[in-house]
Scaffold this motif. Structure first.
Motif, PDB file in Angstrom:
ATOM      1  N   ASN A  50       1.165  -1.338   0.244  1.00 17.27           N
ATOM      2  CA  ASN A  50      -0.174   0.191  -0.062  1.00 17.27           C
ATOM      3  C   ASN A  50       0.995   1.401  -0.246  1.00 17.27           C
ATOM      4  O   ASN A  50       2.023   0.963   0.683  1.00 17.27           O
ATOM      5  N   THR A  51       0.486   2.429  -0.286  1.00 15.67           N
ATOM      6  CA  THR A  51       0.983   3.304  -0.653  1.00 15.67           C
ATOM      7  C   THR A  51       0.967   3.817   1.442  1.00 15.67           C
ATOM      8  O   THR A  51       0.028   3.467   1.754  1.00 15.67           O
ATOM      9  N   THR A  52       1.447   5.339   1.610  1.00 14.35           N
ATOM     10  CA  THR A  52       1.723   5.000   3.462  1.00 14.35           C
ATOM     11  C   THR A  52       0.738   6.649   3.344  1.00 14.35           C
ATOM     12  O   THR A  52       1.081   7.235   4.818  1.00 14.35           O
ATOM     13  N   GLY A  53      -0.214   6.840   2.833  1.00 12.82           N
ATOM     14  CA  GLY A  53      -1.162   7.930   3.078  1.00 12.82           C
ATOM     15  C   GLY A  53      -0.981   9.312   2.410  1.00 12.82           C
ATOM     16  O   GLY A  53      -1.390  10.393   3.228  1.00 12.82           O
ATOM     17  N   GLU A  54       0.351   9.412   1.586  1.00 14.24           N
ATOM     18  CA  GLU A  54       0.725  10.747   1.393  1.00 14.24           C
ATOM     19  C   GLU A  54      -0.457  11.821  -0.066  1.00 14.24           C
ATOM     20  O   GLU A  54      -1.014  10.441   0.295  1.00 14.24           O
ATOM     21  N   ASP A  55      -0.591  12.559   0.303  1.00 14.88           N
ATOM     22  CA  ASP A  55      -1.134  12.705  -0.635  1.00 14.88           C
ATOM     23  C   ASP A  55      -0.945  12.470  -2.117  1.00 14.88           C
ATOM     24  O   ASP A  55      -0.010  13.342  -3.389  1.00 14.88           O
ATOM     25  N   LEU A  56      -1.582  11.858  -2.380  1.00 14.74           N
ATOM     26  CA  LEU A  56      -1.102  11.672  -4.242  1.00 14.74           C
ATOM     27  C   LEU A  56      -0.931  12.852  -5.329  1.00 14.74           C
ATOM     28  O   LEU A  56      -0.426  12.482  -6.389  1.00 14.74           O
ATOM     29  N   ASP A  57      -2.033  13.863  -5.026  1.00 18.87           N
ATOM     30  CA  ASP A  57      -2.468  15.217  -5.888  1.00 18.87           C
ATOM     31  C   ASP A  57      -0.704  15.385  -6.006  1.00 18.87           C
ATOM     32  O   ASP A  57       0.213  16.119  -6.914  1.00 18.87           O
ATOM     33  N   GLU A  58       0.069  15.659  -4.443  1.00 22.03           N
ATOM     34  CA  GLU A  58       0.737  16.290  -4.579  1.00 22.03           C
ATOM     35  C   GLU A  58       2.898  15.187  -3.900  1.00 22.03           C
ATOM     36  O   GLU A  58       3.730  15.532  -4.928  1.00 22.03           O
ATOM     37  N   LEU A  63       5.179   5.681  -6.788  1.00 21.05           N
ATOM     38  CA  LEU A  63       4.397   5.351  -8.005  1.00 21.05           C
ATOM     39  C   LEU A  63       5.545   4.967  -8.776  1.00 21.05           C
ATOM     40  O   LEU A  63       5.860   4.236 -10.030  1.00 21.05           O
ATOM     41  N   LYS A  64       6.798   5.838  -8.304  1.00 23.12           N
ATOM     42  CA  LYS A  64       8.268   5.089  -9.226  1.00 23.12           C
ATOM     43  C   LYS A  64       8.803   4.086  -9.432  1.00 23.12           C
ATOM     44  O   LYS A  64       9.587   3.952  -9.910  1.00 23.12           O
ATOM     45  N   ASN A  65       8.158   3.117  -8.286  1.00 16.47           N
ATOM     46  CA  ASN A  65       8.509   1.994  -7.862  1.00 16.47           C
ATOM     47  C   ASN A  65       8.326   1.314  -8.733  1.00 16.47           C
ATOM     48  O   ASN A  65       7.347   0.892  -9.213  1.00 16.47           O
ATOM     49  N   THR A  69       3.520  -5.114 -10.418  1.00 17.97           N
ATOM     50  CA  THR A  69       2.997  -5.056 -12.116  1.00 17.97           C
ATOM     51  C   THR A  69       1.941  -5.160 -12.101  1.00 17.97           C
ATOM     52  O   THR A  69       1.110  -4.671 -13.319  1.00 17.97           O
ATOM     53  N   VAL A  70       0.982  -4.511 -11.022  1.00 22.59           N
ATOM     54  CA  VAL A  70      -0.419  -3.820 -11.315  1.00 22.59           C
ATOM     55  C   VAL A  70      -0.760  -3.150  -9.903  1.00 22.59           C
ATOM     56  O   VAL A  70      -0.082  -2.958  -9.188  1.00 22.59           O
ATOM     57  N   VAL A  71      -1.512  -2.174 -10.821  1.00 18.59           N
ATOM     58  CA  VAL A  71      -1.997  -0.742  -9.344  1.00 18.59           C
ATOM     59  C   VAL A  71      -3.584  -0.741  -9.368  1.00 18.59           C
ATOM     60  O   VAL A  71      -3.558  -0.928 -10.053  1.00 18.59           O
ATOM     61  N   THR A  72      -3.877  -0.727  -8.075  1.00 18.94           N
ATOM     62  CA  THR A  72      -5.688  -1.268  -7.769  1.00 18.94           C
ATOM     63  C   THR A  72      -5.775  -0.173  -6.773  1.00 18.94           C
ATOM     64  O   THR A  72      -4.934   1.076  -6.182  1.00 18.94           O
ATOM     65  N   ALA A  73      -6.455   0.642  -7.677  1.00 21.72           N
ATOM     66  CA  ALA A  73      -7.262   2.392  -6.692  1.00 21.72           C
ATOM     67  C   ALA A  73      -8.376   1.298  -6.406  1.00 21.72           C
ATOM     68  O   ALA A  73      -9.507   2.285  -7.650  1.00 21.72           O
ATOM     69  N   PHE A  74      -9.119   1.353  -5.635  1.00 15.70           N
ATOM     70  CA  PHE A  74     -10.188   1.022  -5.140  1.00 15.70           C
ATOM     71  C   PHE A  74     -11.346   2.566  -4.214  1.00 15.70           C
ATOM     72  O   PHE A  74     -10.607   2.518  -3.213  1.00 15.70           O
ATOM     73  N   THR A  85      -2.769  12.615 -13.290  1.00 14.07           N
ATOM     74  CA  THR A  85      -1.267  12.657 -13.736  1.00 14.07           C
ATOM     75  C   THR A  85      -1.193  10.864 -12.716  1.00 14.07           C
ATOM     76  O   THR A  85       0.277  10.417 -12.790  1.00 14.07           O
ATOM     77  N   VAL A  86      -1.512  10.980 -11.875  1.00 17.79           N
ATOM     78  CA  VAL A  86      -1.257   9.184 -10.920  1.00 17.79           C
ATOM     79  C   VAL A  86      -1.394   8.603 -12.225  1.00 17.79           C
ATOM     80  O   VAL A  86      -0.487   7.586 -12.647  1.00 17.79           O
ATOM     81  N   LEU A  87      -2.518   8.410 -13.442  1.00 14.73           N
ATOM     82  CA  LEU A  87      -2.505   7.824 -14.322  1.00 14.73           C
ATOM     83  C   LEU A  87      -1.381   7.505 -15.058  1.00 14.73           C
ATOM     84  O   LEU A  87      -0.544   6.134 -15.718  1.00 14.73           O
ATOM     85  N   LYS A  88      -1.261   8.608 -15.802  1.00 16.66           N
ATOM     86  CA  LYS A  88       0.639   9.212 -16.523  1.00 16.66           C
ATOM     87  C   LYS A  88       1.556   8.517 -15.913  1.00 16.66           C
ATOM     88  O   LYS A  88       1.994   7.652 -16.599  1.00 16.66           O
ATOM     89  N   ASN A  89       2.009   8.743 -14.510  1.00 19.68           N
ATOM     90  CA  ASN A  89       2.773   8.095 -13.788  1.00 19.68           C
ATOM     91  C   ASN A  89       2.844   6.391 -13.106  1.00 19.68           C
ATOM     92  O   ASN A  89       3.515   6.589 -12.602  1.00 19.68           O
ATOM     93  N   ILE A  90       1.611   5.739 -13.336  1.00 23.59           N
ATOM     94  CA  ILE A  90       1.694   5.251 -12.974  1.00 23.59           C
ATOM     95  C   ILE A  90       2.904   3.731 -14.064  1.00 23.59           C
ATOM     96  O   ILE A  90       3.006   4.000 -15.462  1.00 23.59           O
TER      97      ILE A  90
END
Length: 173
Positions: A50-58, A63-65, A69-74, A85-90
Protein backbone atom coordinates in the motif's frame (compact mmCIF):
# COMPACT_ATOMS: atom_id res chain seq x y z
CA UNK A 1 -14.68 -14.05 5.60
CA UNK A 2 -14.97 -10.25 5.49
CA UNK A 3 -14.01 -8.27 8.60
CA UNK A 4 -16.20 -5.29 7.83
CA UNK A 5 -19.88 -6.22 7.56
CA UNK A 6 -21.10 -3.01 5.90
CA UNK A 7 -19.57 -3.27 2.39
CA UNK A 8 -19.88 -7.06 1.95
CA UNK A 9 -21.53 -6.87 -1.48
CA UNK A 10 -18.97 -4.37 -2.75
CA UNK A 11 -16.04 -6.38 -1.36
CA UNK A 12 -17.38 -9.65 -2.77
CA UNK A 13 -17.92 -8.22 -6.27
CA UNK A 14 -14.57 -6.41 -6.21
CA UNK A 15 -12.73 -9.58 -5.24
CA UNK A 16 -14.51 -11.56 -7.98
CA UNK A 17 -13.58 -8.88 -10.53
CA UNK A 18 -9.97 -8.87 -9.35
CA UNK A 19 -9.69 -12.67 -9.45
CA UNK A 20 -11.16 -12.72 -12.97
CA UNK A 21 -8.58 -10.24 -14.29
CA UNK A 22 -5.45 -10.40 -12.12
CA UNK A 23 -3.40 -13.51 -11.36
CA UNK A 24 -2.12 -14.28 -7.87
CA UNK A 25 1.49 -14.10 -9.11
CA UNK A 26 1.15 -10.35 -9.79
CA UNK A 27 2.62 -7.82 -7.35
CA UNK A 28 0.02 -5.17 -6.52
CA UNK A 29 0.54 -1.57 -5.47
CA UNK A 30 -2.76 -0.62 -3.85
CA UNK A 31 -3.26 3.15 -3.72
CA UNK A 32 -4.23 4.16 -0.21
CA UNK A 33 -3.28 3.01 3.25
CA UNK A 34 -3.88 -0.59 4.38
CA UNK A 35 -7.62 -1.08 4.70
CA UNK A 36 -10.19 -3.86 5.12
CA UNK A 37 -10.15 -4.69 1.40
CA UNK A 38 -6.34 -4.81 1.14
CA UNK A 39 -6.48 -7.36 3.97
CA UNK A 40 -9.04 -9.36 1.99
CA UNK A 41 -6.74 -9.32 -1.05
CA UNK A 42 -3.84 -10.59 1.08
CA UNK A 43 -5.96 -13.32 2.69
CA UNK A 44 -6.94 -14.45 -0.82
CA UNK A 45 -3.35 -14.93 -1.94
CA UNK A 46 -2.38 -11.59 -3.47
CA UNK A 47 0.99 -9.96 -2.80
CA UNK A 48 0.11 -6.36 -2.03
CA UNK A 49 1.84 -3.18 -0.96
CA UNK A 50 0.00 0.00 0.00
CA UNK A 51 0.93 3.62 -0.29
CA UNK A 52 1.46 5.36 3.04
CA UNK A 53 -1.27 7.97 3.08
CA UNK A 54 0.67 10.61 1.19
CA UNK A 55 -1.33 13.13 -0.82
CA UNK A 56 -1.11 11.58 -4.29
CA UNK A 57 -2.01 14.91 -5.89
CA UNK A 58 1.24 16.32 -4.49
CA UNK A 59 3.52 13.31 -3.99
CA UNK A 60 3.70 10.47 -6.50
CA UNK A 61 7.03 8.97 -5.37
CA UNK A 62 5.35 5.64 -4.56
CA UNK A 63 4.41 5.29 -8.24
CA UNK A 64 8.05 5.53 -9.33
CA UNK A 65 8.90 2.20 -7.72
CA UNK A 66 8.98 -0.41 -10.47
CA UNK A 67 8.57 -3.46 -8.22
CA UNK A 68 4.84 -3.81 -8.88
CA UNK A 69 3.02 -5.24 -11.90
CA UNK A 70 -0.50 -3.99 -11.15
CA UNK A 71 -1.93 -0.87 -9.52
CA UNK A 72 -5.28 -1.04 -7.78
CA UNK A 73 -7.24 2.06 -6.85
CA UNK A 74 -10.45 1.15 -5.07
CA UNK A 75 -12.50 4.26 -4.31
CA UNK A 76 -9.44 6.53 -4.43
CA UNK A 77 -9.77 8.63 -7.59
CA UNK A 78 -12.86 10.48 -6.40
CA UNK A 79 -10.72 11.99 -3.61
CA UNK A 80 -8.02 13.29 -5.94
CA UNK A 81 -8.02 16.68 -7.59
CA UNK A 82 -5.83 15.37 -10.39
CA UNK A 83 -6.13 11.64 -11.12
CA UNK A 84 -4.72 12.37 -14.59
CA UNK A 85 -1.13 12.70 -13.33
CA UNK A 86 -1.47 9.60 -11.16
CA UNK A 87 -2.55 7.54 -14.18
CA UNK A 88 0.25 8.99 -16.32
CA UNK A 89 2.91 8.15 -13.69
CA UNK A 90 1.95 4.52 -13.03
CA UNK A 91 4.84 2.24 -14.03
CA UNK A 92 2.88 -0.99 -14.43
CA UNK A 93 0.89 -1.99 -17.51
CA UNK A 94 -2.25 -3.01 -15.61
CA UNK A 95 -4.71 -1.14 -13.41
CA UNK A 96 -7.91 -2.09 -11.62
CA UNK A 97 -9.97 0.91 -10.57
CA UNK A 98 -13.31 1.29 -8.88
CA UNK A 99 -15.13 4.55 -8.30
CA UNK A 100 -18.48 5.64 -6.93
CA UNK A 101 -20.65 6.88 -9.75
CA UNK A 102 -22.28 10.28 -9.73
CA UNK A 103 -25.92 9.89 -8.73
CA UNK A 104 -28.39 12.39 -10.11
CA UNK A 105 -30.52 12.24 -6.98
CA UNK A 106 -27.86 13.04 -4.39
CA UNK A 107 -24.90 15.37 -4.07
CA UNK A 108 -21.24 14.30 -3.83
CA UNK A 109 -20.15 12.89 -0.48
CA UNK A 110 -18.63 15.41 1.91
CA UNK A 111 -17.71 14.33 5.42
CA UNK A 112 -18.56 16.92 8.04
CA UNK A 113 -15.84 15.69 10.39
CA UNK A 114 -13.00 14.37 8.20
CA UNK A 115 -11.23 16.87 5.98
CA UNK A 116 -9.77 14.12 3.72
CA UNK A 117 -12.86 11.93 3.35
CA UNK A 118 -14.54 14.00 0.66
CA UNK A 119 -15.31 13.35 -2.97
CA UNK A 120 -13.89 15.95 -5.30
CA UNK A 121 -15.06 13.89 -8.30
CA UNK A 122 -18.00 11.59 -8.59
CA UNK A 123 -17.61 10.37 -12.12
CA UNK A 124 -20.03 9.22 -14.73
CA UNK A 125 -18.73 6.06 -16.38
CA UNK A 126 -17.82 7.85 -19.62
CA UNK A 127 -15.66 10.33 -17.69
CA UNK A 128 -13.46 7.62 -16.18
CA UNK A 129 -13.32 5.89 -19.59
CA UNK A 130 -12.16 9.13 -21.20
CA UNK A 131 -9.61 9.81 -18.46
CA UNK A 132 -8.14 6.34 -18.97
CA UNK A 133 -8.08 6.79 -22.75
CA UNK A 134 -6.36 10.20 -22.47
CA UNK A 135 -3.69 8.78 -20.17
CA UNK A 136 -2.85 5.82 -22.42
CA UNK A 137 -4.99 2.98 -21.06
CA UNK A 138 -7.30 0.55 -22.86
CA UNK A 139 -10.25 -0.80 -20.88
CA UNK A 140 -10.41 -4.59 -21.12
CA UNK A 141 -13.23 -5.29 -18.66
CA UNK A 142 -15.84 -3.13 -16.93
CA UNK A 143 -18.66 -3.69 -14.48
CA UNK A 144 -21.28 -1.59 -12.67
CA UNK A 145 -23.18 -2.56 -9.58
CA UNK A 146 -25.70 -1.15 -7.13
CA UNK A 147 -25.31 -0.41 -3.45
CA UNK A 148 -28.69 -0.64 -1.75
CA UNK A 149 -29.09 0.78 1.72
CA UNK A 150 -31.38 -0.50 4.47
CA UNK A 151 -33.40 2.67 4.83
CA UNK A 152 -36.90 3.53 3.75
CA UNK A 153 -37.51 6.36 1.35
CA UNK A 154 -37.28 7.56 -2.22
CA UNK A 155 -33.45 7.73 -2.43
CA UNK A 156 -32.92 4.30 -0.84
CA UNK A 157 -35.39 2.88 -3.37
CA UNK A 158 -33.44 4.52 -6.23
CA UNK A 159 -30.17 3.08 -4.85
CA UNK A 160 -31.66 -0.38 -5.16
CA UNK A 161 -31.89 0.02 -8.96
CA UNK A 162 -29.27 2.64 -9.82
CA UNK A 163 -25.63 1.51 -10.22
CA UNK A 164 -23.44 3.18 -7.59
CA UNK A 165 -20.03 1.70 -8.41
CA UNK A 166 -18.06 1.35 -11.62
CA UNK A 167 -15.05 -0.94 -11.87
CA UNK A 168 -12.57 -1.29 -14.73
CA UNK A 169 -9.57 -3.38 -15.61
CA UNK A 170 -7.32 -1.60 -18.10
CA UNK A 171 -3.97 -2.20 -19.74
CA UNK A 172 -1.50 0.36 -20.99
CA UNK A 173 -1.68 0.93 -24.74
Amino acid sequence: MYENTFPNKRFKLTLQFLEKNIGKSEVILDLGVPNPFSKIMESNGYQIFNTTGEDLDENQEALKNENYTVVTAFEIFEHLLNPYTVLKNIKSNKVVISIPLRLWFTSAYKSKTDLWDRHYHEFEDWQLDWLLEKTGWNIIEREKFTHPVKNIGFRPLLRYFTPRYYMVYAERI
